[in-house]
Design a protein around this motif. Structure first.
Motif, short mmCIF file in Angstrom:
data_model
loop_
_atom_site.label_atom_id
_atom_site.label_comp_id
_atom_site.label_asym_id
_atom_site.label_seq_id
_atom_site.Cartn_x
_atom_site.Cartn_y
_atom_site.Cartn_z
N TYR A 104 0.84 -1.19 0.00
CA TYR A 104 0.00 0.00 0.00
C TYR A 104 0.88 1.25 0.00
N LEU A 105 0.56 2.18 -0.91
CA LEU A 105 1.20 3.49 -0.92
C LEU A 105 0.11 4.56 -0.84
N ALA A 106 0.28 5.50 0.07
CA ALA A 106 -0.70 6.57 0.23
C ALA A 106 -0.50 7.65 -0.83
N LYS A 107 -1.62 8.19 -1.30
CA LYS A 107 -1.56 9.33 -2.21
C LYS A 107 -1.35 10.59 -1.38
N PRO A 108 -0.61 11.55 -1.85
CA PRO A 108 0.07 11.55 -3.14
C PRO A 108 1.32 10.66 -3.09
N VAL A 109 1.48 9.86 -4.12
CA VAL A 109 2.58 8.90 -4.20
C VAL A 109 3.87 9.64 -4.53
N LYS A 110 4.91 9.30 -3.82
CA LYS A 110 6.23 9.88 -4.09
C LYS A 110 6.91 9.07 -5.20
N ARG A 111 7.47 9.77 -6.16
CA ARG A 111 8.09 9.14 -7.33
C ARG A 111 9.09 8.06 -6.94
N LEU A 112 10.08 8.38 -6.13
CA LEU A 112 11.11 7.41 -5.79
C LEU A 112 10.57 6.22 -5.02
N GLU A 113 9.61 6.47 -4.15
CA GLU A 113 9.00 5.36 -3.39
C GLU A 113 8.29 4.40 -4.34
N LEU A 114 7.50 4.93 -5.27
CA LEU A 114 6.80 4.08 -6.23
C LEU A 114 7.78 3.30 -7.09
N VAL A 115 8.79 3.96 -7.61
CA VAL A 115 9.76 3.28 -8.48
C VAL A 115 10.51 2.20 -7.71
N ASP A 116 10.94 2.49 -6.48
CA ASP A 116 11.67 1.49 -5.69
C ASP A 116 10.80 0.27 -5.39
N VAL A 117 9.54 0.49 -5.00
CA VAL A 117 8.64 -0.62 -4.69
C VAL A 117 8.35 -1.42 -5.97
N ALA A 118 8.05 -0.72 -7.06
CA ALA A 118 7.75 -1.41 -8.32
C ALA A 118 8.95 -2.21 -8.81
N ALA A 119 10.14 -1.64 -8.72
CA ALA A 119 11.35 -2.35 -9.16
C ALA A 119 11.55 -3.63 -8.35
#
Length: 134
Positions: A104-119
């Motif tokens: 789970y990521l809270a909005k607004p999503v931080k770019r680096l957090e999303l990329v790190d989790v997705a990677a």
């Protein structure tokens, strides 16, 4: 000049989001990291079809979609062992059961957090493939 980090190169990611601006940002964040993007899709039936039929490595799902939730998409992804990230402005306690085991990521999503989790989640060695041959 610094090296550009593209940890999602070769990964295809589905984005299910009904807010145009949020969907645009999510797409931009993941494309900049090298991912090929399907979406953003704001229609649950269409997103379910993509989740069921297309070769994808992962997905980013909004919880509340217009007057519904993205839980049916989560079910399709889970059936195929495709990992997904839940993004929402609502708290984790408001997530439907079909989506509760996801990151789970809270909005607004931080770019680096999303990329790190997705990677980490969508990497080939991180999970069995959910891809189907077409």
């Amino acid at each position: 000049m610094g090296r550009v980090r593209r940890p999602l190169t070769g990964r295809t990611v589905l984005i299910v989001e009904d807010d145009f601006l949020v969907g645009h940002d999510l797409r931009s964040f993941l494309e900049d990291a090298g991912a090929e993007i399907v979406g953003p899709i704001g229609d649950i039936a269409h997103a379910c079809g993509v989740a069921r039929e297309q070769a994808i490595d992962g997905a980013v799902l909004d919880v509340h979609m217009w007057s519904d939730t993205a839980a049916p998409v989560a079910v399709e992804l889970t059936t195929r062992n495709v990992p997904f990230i839940v993004v929402s402005g609502y708290g984790p306690e408001d997530i439907p059961p079909a989506m509760r085991d996801a990151t789970y990521l809270a909005k607004p999503v931080k770019r680096l957090e999303l990329v790190d989790v997705a990677a980490a989640m969508f990497a080939p060695a991180a999970r069995p493939t959910g891809r189907t041959a077409k």
